[in-house]
Design a protein around this motif. Structure first.
Motif, short mmCIF file in Angstrom:
data_model
loop_
_atom_site.label_atom_id
_atom_site.label_comp_id
_atom_site.label_asym_id
_atom_site.label_seq_id
_atom_site.Cartn_x
_atom_site.Cartn_y
_atom_site.Cartn_z
N UNK A 178 -41.57 51.28 28.51
CA UNK A 178 -41.10 49.92 28.76
C UNK A 178 -40.90 49.12 27.48
N UNK A 179 -41.05 49.77 26.32
CA UNK A 179 -40.86 49.09 25.03
C UNK A 179 -41.75 47.85 24.89
N UNK A 180 -43.06 48.04 25.13
CA UNK A 180 -43.99 46.93 24.97
C UNK A 180 -44.94 47.14 23.80
N UNK A 181 -44.82 48.26 23.10
CA UNK A 181 -45.59 48.45 21.88
C UNK A 181 -46.86 49.24 22.02
N UNK A 182 -47.09 49.87 23.17
CA UNK A 182 -48.31 50.67 23.34
C UNK A 182 -48.01 51.80 24.30
N UNK A 183 -48.56 52.98 24.01
CA UNK A 183 -48.28 54.16 24.83
C UNK A 183 -49.44 54.53 25.74
N UNK A 199 -35.75 42.14 22.30
CA UNK A 199 -36.72 41.10 21.97
C UNK A 199 -36.71 39.96 22.99
N UNK A 200 -36.24 40.25 24.21
CA UNK A 200 -36.32 39.24 25.27
C UNK A 200 -37.61 39.48 26.04
N UNK A 201 -38.52 38.53 25.91
CA UNK A 201 -39.87 38.71 26.45
C UNK A 201 -40.14 37.74 27.59
N UNK A 202 -40.99 38.16 28.50
CA UNK A 202 -41.48 37.31 29.58
C UNK A 202 -42.97 37.56 29.75
N UNK A 217 -47.01 41.02 27.70
CA UNK A 217 -45.60 40.64 27.79
C UNK A 217 -44.81 41.73 28.51
N UNK A 218 -43.71 41.33 29.10
CA UNK A 218 -42.72 42.25 29.65
C UNK A 218 -41.49 42.18 28.76
N UNK A 219 -41.05 43.33 28.29
CA UNK A 219 -39.83 43.39 27.48
C UNK A 219 -38.64 43.52 28.43
N UNK A 220 -37.88 42.45 28.60
CA UNK A 220 -36.77 42.45 29.53
C UNK A 220 -35.65 43.38 29.09
N UNK A 221 -35.70 43.83 27.84
CA UNK A 221 -34.74 44.81 27.35
C UNK A 221 -35.32 46.23 27.36
N UNK A 275 -41.71 58.04 35.67
CA UNK A 275 -41.45 56.70 35.14
C UNK A 275 -40.82 55.85 36.24
N UNK A 276 -41.27 54.61 36.44
CA UNK A 276 -40.67 53.78 37.49
C UNK A 276 -39.20 53.52 37.23
N UNK A 277 -38.46 53.33 38.31
CA UNK A 277 -37.03 53.08 38.19
C UNK A 277 -36.75 51.78 37.44
N UNK A 278 -37.51 50.74 37.79
CA UNK A 278 -37.36 49.45 37.12
C UNK A 278 -38.54 49.25 36.18
N UNK A 279 -38.34 49.48 34.89
CA UNK A 279 -39.46 49.44 33.94
C UNK A 279 -39.90 48.02 33.62
#
Length: 595
Positions: free
Chosen positions: A461-466, A385-388, A370-374, A505-509
């Protein structure tokens, strides 16, 4: 425990230049699996820290586990243990024609059909994720996400609702050609193509013992771990599971090759070949409900905790140039040289080896689905919690086991002591028995490096894994990252203070393509030489006594493992181990009796 009764029938018919073969093979798979690895498992974040094995300081009264996985069995009348039985029937049918068109041209054509069947749990004590249509009816023969990301339910397997649908479309044509221009046997051209289907293997389903409704698996985060504490279980907590796509299909691979073989004189042969494959619909493990670090309140489907889902979303391709040469010298030396230049790319690599020089595979990286849009560029989960869905192609890169260059040279040398009638007749029998019948055999392996997965080391990116988010390349090129021997053999990449100038870290996470490609760097190369000294003593006319001395890694060359590749780690770039299965020089003595 596995029992496989099997019956096969083969038929061959020959008429002149045409040979027809056909056959069938039927197997009944009887599997009984006790998955004891599903015992309660505590995980800690290292040794020292708030969730470390010994805590962050002596004042911390008890250890706090970062995560606990535990399962309650016997729910809803199911088995009280993780013992499960699985049954399946596999059928395969084939026909093949070999036609010798002319004295120098042979054509092979065949067709195979495989029906691998569906794995059925004994007693139907298994649940899977199925789609629910707008009327509320369970639809077992479509993707569980067809009607929406939460329009599904975990339901028991029944006779009318199988664990997964059977794949009845496994037709596999094959075609081959062998041509001997001129008919003299000095030159041979071979071309082949074929389709192949893979089986549904056991690791895809046996972890289903975790699934409701007959088991309840919990995940607890940051749980205190006092000595003698009772392991908690709470059926009110959303369960985790291991589900498969009910429409799962057998992956398809196209294999093709073309080779030119030439015999040079009587003792030399050379083969040059192109070998390739294209695979579609490969199995992949996804995590559609977020990884372990995502809080339950932020998961896309709050009815469930983290769950693993198997689908057919992965693909792979392989291309290689292969050269093989063999020469027999008149002085008792036989040498073989094999070289492969290849490229192996995929969107997902499975752990297929032990990361050793002879069976390489760095392991299985865990990618977010998933991508966390937030998502925000910060360490740890910050919320949102906006996911794609994350595109599968975002993970396309070199396979974990991709090796660009691979050169192997092997030799067998019969030492001249006692070789030849004139030499043997001029020696005393005792001396001939001592110094005669010696041979040296060796294998030299020169292999380019395995890929290295570079991780940023933070869940920016707040996806739950480092461990899987990759950095972006801020300046320079990837060739600038290597240390080029400036820091000794233990520093393969630049040290962290220098590497920070290149990675960030990328500019657009939320853009999965803003990072560097998966497996973009390479570790140390491999150089190893093994040798055997063999002495044979004739005991009788038909019996030989052999004494062998085997030298592994004869030159005592250190075979380095992959360097630390986590950007936030102060040890970045350092090689801290050797490849598994490799050692300093070793000597092994063996005594063999041959009849």
């Amino acid at each position: 425990n596995q029992t496989v009764p099997q019956a096969a029938v083969l038929h061959t018919w020959n008429r002149g230049r045409l040979t027809l073969r056909s056959g069938l093979d039927i197997r009944r798979l009887i599997l009984n699996t006790l998955l004891i690895s599903n015992a309660s498992t505590f995980q800690f974040n290292g040794i020292v820290g708030p969730a470390g094995l010994i805590g962050s300081s002596p004042s911390q009264l008890e250890a706090v586990s970062a995560e606990l996985n535990t399962t309650l069995y016997g729910v809803n009348g199911g088995p009280t243990t993780p013992l499960r039985g699985w049954r399946s029937t596999e059928q395969e049918y084939f026909t093949q024609a070999d036609f010798r068109w002319t004295s120098s041209l042979t054509i092979n054509a065949g067709l195979r059909y495989s029906l691998f069947g569906t794995y059925s749990p004994v007693g139907n004590f298994m649940g899977n994720l199925y789609a629910v249509d707008p009327s509320g009816k369970i639809v077992p023969d479509v993707s569980p996400f067809k009607f929406g990301p939460t329009a599904n339910v975990v339901a028991p397997v029944t006779d009318d609702r199988p664990f997964h649908q059977p794949d009845r479309n496994n037709w596999q044509p094959r075609l081959g050609l062998a041509w001997n221009p001129g008919g003299r046997g000095s030159n041979v051209i071979r071309v082949a193509w074929g389709m192949y289907n893979d089986r549904f293997f056991q690791r895809l389903f046996d972890f289903g013992v975790l699934n409701p409704p007959y088991a309840h698996s919990n995940i607890f985060t940051f749980l205190p771990f006092p000595a003698g504490a009772k392991i908690p279980l709470d059926t009110a907590i959303p369960p985790q599971g291991r589900f498969v796509d009910p429409t799962l299909r057998n992956p398809t691979t196209h294999r093709f090759n073309a080779a030119f073989e030439r015999r040079i004189a009587a003792n030399t042969s050379v083969t040059v070949a192109y070998v390739g494959l294209r695979s579609d619909g490969l199995y992949r493990w996804a995590e559609p409900n977020g990884l372990g670090g995502v809080p339950q309140t932020a998961r896309p489907d709050k009815r469930y905790a983290r769950y693993r889902y198997t689908d057919n979303a992965a693909d792979a391709q392989y291309d290689s140039l292969q050269v093989y040469a063999r020469h027999r010298f008149t002085q008792g030396l036989d040498m073989t040289v094999a070289y492969t230049y290849s490229r192996n790319m995929d969107t997902y690599s499975q752990d297929v080896g032990d990361n050793s020089v002879r069976n390489p595979a760095p392991g299985l990286a865990q990618f977010p689905s998933l991508i966390n849009l937030d998502g925000t560029p910060a360490t740890g989960f910050q919320g949102g919690s906006r996911w794609a869905p994350r595109p599968v192609l975002a993970e396309r890169g070199y396979s974990d086991f991709d090796v660009r260059h691979n050169l192997t040279v092997s030799h067998i040398y019969e030492l001249p002591f006692g070789r030849g009638r004139r030499f043997a007749s001029s020696m005393p029998a005792l001396l001939n028995a001592i110094v005669g019948n010696f041979s040296l055999a060796g294998v030299l392996t020169l292999r380019s490096a395995l890929p290295v997965y570079v991780s940023e080391g933070s869940d920016y990116a707040d996806v739950g894994i480092a461990t899987s988010p990759r950095p972006a390349l801020k300046q320079g090129s990837l060739s600038d990252i290597y240390a080029d021997g400036r820091y000794g053999r233990t520093q393969h990449f630049l040290p962290k203070p220098e590497i920070d100038q290149y990675f960030g870290i990328p500019t657009n996470v939320t853009d999965p393509y803003a990072v560097m490609r998966r497996n973009a760097l390479r570790g140390p190369a491999v150089q190893v030489y093994d040798m055997s000294v063999i002495k044979k003593f004739p005991v009788t006319e038909r019996t030989l006594l052999g004494l062998e001395a085997n030298f592994f890694n004869l030159l005592n060359h250190a075979i380095m493992g992959p360097p630390v590749a986590v950007v936030r780690d102060a040890r970045f770039g350092r090689v801290t181990s050797t490849l598994n299965g490799t050692n300093p020089r070793q000597v092994q003595l063996a005594l063999k009796l041959t009849f």
